[in-house]
Design an enzyme around this catalytic site. Structure first.
Site, PDB file in Angstrom:
ATOM      1  N   GLY A 142       1.913   1.748  10.841  1.00 15.29           N
ATOM      2  CA  GLY A 142       2.883   2.843  10.762  1.00 15.29           C
ATOM      3  C   GLY A 142       3.522   3.199  12.092  1.00 15.29           C
ATOM      4  N   ASN A 159       0.879  -1.167   0.000  1.00 13.24           N
ATOM      5  CA  ASN A 159       0.000   0.000   0.000  1.00 13.24           C
ATOM      6  C   ASN A 159       0.922   1.223   0.000  1.00 13.24           C
ATOM      7  OD1 ASN A 159      -1.776   2.062   0.508  1.00 13.24           O
ATOM      8  ND2 ASN A 159      -2.334   1.399   2.575  1.00 13.24           N
ATOM      9  N   TRP A 160       1.034   1.830  -1.159  1.00 13.64           N
ATOM     10  CA  TRP A 160       2.011   2.927  -1.304  1.00 13.64           C
ATOM     11  C   TRP A 160       1.460   4.262  -0.802  1.00 13.64           C
ATOM     12  CZ3 TRP A 160       4.113   1.446  -6.913  1.00 13.64           C
ATOM     13  CH2 TRP A 160       4.885   0.282  -6.782  1.00 13.64           C
ATOM     14  N   LYS A 161       0.241   4.250  -0.334  1.00 16.78           N
ATOM     15  CA  LYS A 161      -0.384   5.445   0.261  1.00 16.78           C
ATOM     16  C   LYS A 161      -0.146   6.684  -0.610  1.00 16.78           C
ATOM     17  CE  LYS A 161       0.043   3.315   4.752  1.00 16.78           C
ATOM     18  NZ  LYS A 161      -0.088   3.476   6.177  1.00 16.78           N
ATOM     19  N   GLY A 197       2.721  -1.318   4.388  1.00 24.62           N
ATOM     20  CA  GLY A 197       2.847   0.110   4.097  1.00 24.62           C
ATOM     21  C   GLY A 197       4.304   0.493   3.936  1.00 24.62           C
ATOM     22  N   GLY A 198       4.918   0.970   5.022  1.00 24.83           N
ATOM     23  CA  GLY A 198       6.284   1.488   4.977  1.00 24.83           C
ATOM     24  C   GLY A 198       7.285   0.562   4.309  1.00 24.83           C
TER      25      GLY A 198
END
Ligand code: PEP
Length: 256
Positions: free
Chosen positions: A176, A12-14, A234-235
Site C-alpha cells: 500500500g 485482496n479487497w481488504k 491490494g489497491g
C-alpha cells in the site's frame, strides 16, 4: 485447490468494497476470467460480501476466497469464521498471516502458523503471507524474518498438508506504499523461501506469490521472474480496468 501451473492474480479487497461494489466487480471479472489461458483470477472480498460474490462466481473460472479463517471446526471463537463456513459459500482458499493481521491485530508468528496449519490439515488452500519490515531489511534481517515466519508453519505441517499451501512474499514496506520491491529483492526473497522449504521437505516448493504495490506499470518484469507464480494485489485489484491490464500482462508472460 490446485492452480494448475497458471499465474495466480489474487485480489485482496481488504475492508474496501461493500457487498454491492464487490458483486459489481465480480460480475465484470467473471467474463475476463473465462478468457485467460495462463492465468487465474482469485478474489478475497470481506466476509459480508462473500455471499453476494459467491452467487456471481458459481460455476465460473473466477475463484473465491476469504481474507482470514480460523482453524477450529466450530466453537466459542467470537469474530472468527471456519473453513466449513467458507466452503458453504464456495470459497476455495483463505489468506492467513497478512501483515495487517500481524501488525494491527497482533497476530504473532505462532498464531498465524497455528491458524494456517489447522486450515491446511482440513485440505483447504492457504495463502500464507510473510515479509520483513523496512527496519528489518535495513538491518539485513530479511532472511531471518522470512525463516522465522515460515518455519513456524513448516514445523506444524506434513509434506502432504503443504500441497495446499501458497506462500506470498509481501515486504511490509511495499504494501500500500506505492514502493514496489526491486526485481532483484523479489528474486532473492523467493529463493530464500524455496531454500527454507527445502530444509524441511524434499518435495517441490509451493507456489510463491509476490505482493506489495503491484500495478500494471511494474508487473511485467515481476511475473517473468522464475520463482514468481503470481501476485497478491491490494489497491490495483479494486477496479476492473486495472485487473484487466494485469491479466493481459500475465497472459503475455505465459504460465509460471
Ligand atoms: C496486500 O495488501 O496484500 C497488498 C499487496 O496491497 P497493495 O497491492 O495495495 O500493496
Amino acid at each position: 485447490m490446485a492452480h494448475k501451473g497458471k499465474n495466480v492474480l489474487c485480489g485482496n479487497w481488504k475492508m474496501k468494497l461493500s457487498a454491492a461494489a464487490a458483486k459489481a466487480l465480480a460480475l465484470e471479472l467473471v467474463p475476463l476470467s473465462r478468457e485467460l489461458r495462463h492465468s487465474q483470477i482469485w478474489v478475497a472480498p470481506s466476509f459480508t460480501a462473500i455471499p453476494d460474490v459467491a452467487a456471481v462466481v458459481r460455476g465460473s473460472a473466477l475463484r473465491l476466497g476469504a481474507q482470514n479463517v480460523y482453524g477450529a471446526l466450530e466453537g466459542a471463537f467470537t469474530g472468527e469464521v471456519s473453513v466449513g463456513m467458507l466452503k458453504e459459500f464456495g470459497c476455495e482458499f483463505a489468506i492467513v498471516g497478512h501483515s495487517e493481521r500481524r501488525i494491527i491485530f497482533g497476530e504473532t508468528n505462532e498464531l498465524a502458523a497455528e491458524r494456517a496449519a489447522a486450515v491446511l490439515k482440513q485440505g483447504f488452500t492457504v495463502i500464507f503471507c510473510i515479509g520483513e519490515t523496512a527496519k528489518e531489511r535495513k538491518e539485513n534481517l530479511t532472511g531471518e524474518v522470512l525463516e522465522a515466519q515460515l518455519w513456524a508453519l513448516l514445523t506444524k505441517i506434513s509434506e502432504a498438508d503443504g500441497s495446499h499451501l501458497i506462500v506470498a512474499y509481501e515486504p511490509v514496506w511495499a504494501i500500500g506504499s506505492g514502493v514496489v520491491a526491486k526485481v532483484q529483492e523479489i528474486a532473492e526473497a523467493h529463493m530464500t523461501i524455496a531454500a527454507i522449504w527445502k530444509k524441511r521437505f524434499s518435495s517441490a516448493c509451493p507456489p510463491i506469490l509476490y505482493g506489495g504495490s503491484v500495478t500494471a506499470d511494474n508487473f511485467a518484469e515481476i511475473i517473468r521472474l522464475d520463482l514468481v507464480a503470481g501476485a497478491l494485489i491490494g489497491g490495483a485489484s479494486l477496479t476492473f480496468e486495472s485487473m484487466q491490464k494485469l491479466a493481459r500482462i500475465s497472459e503475455e508472460a505465459g504460465s509460471c
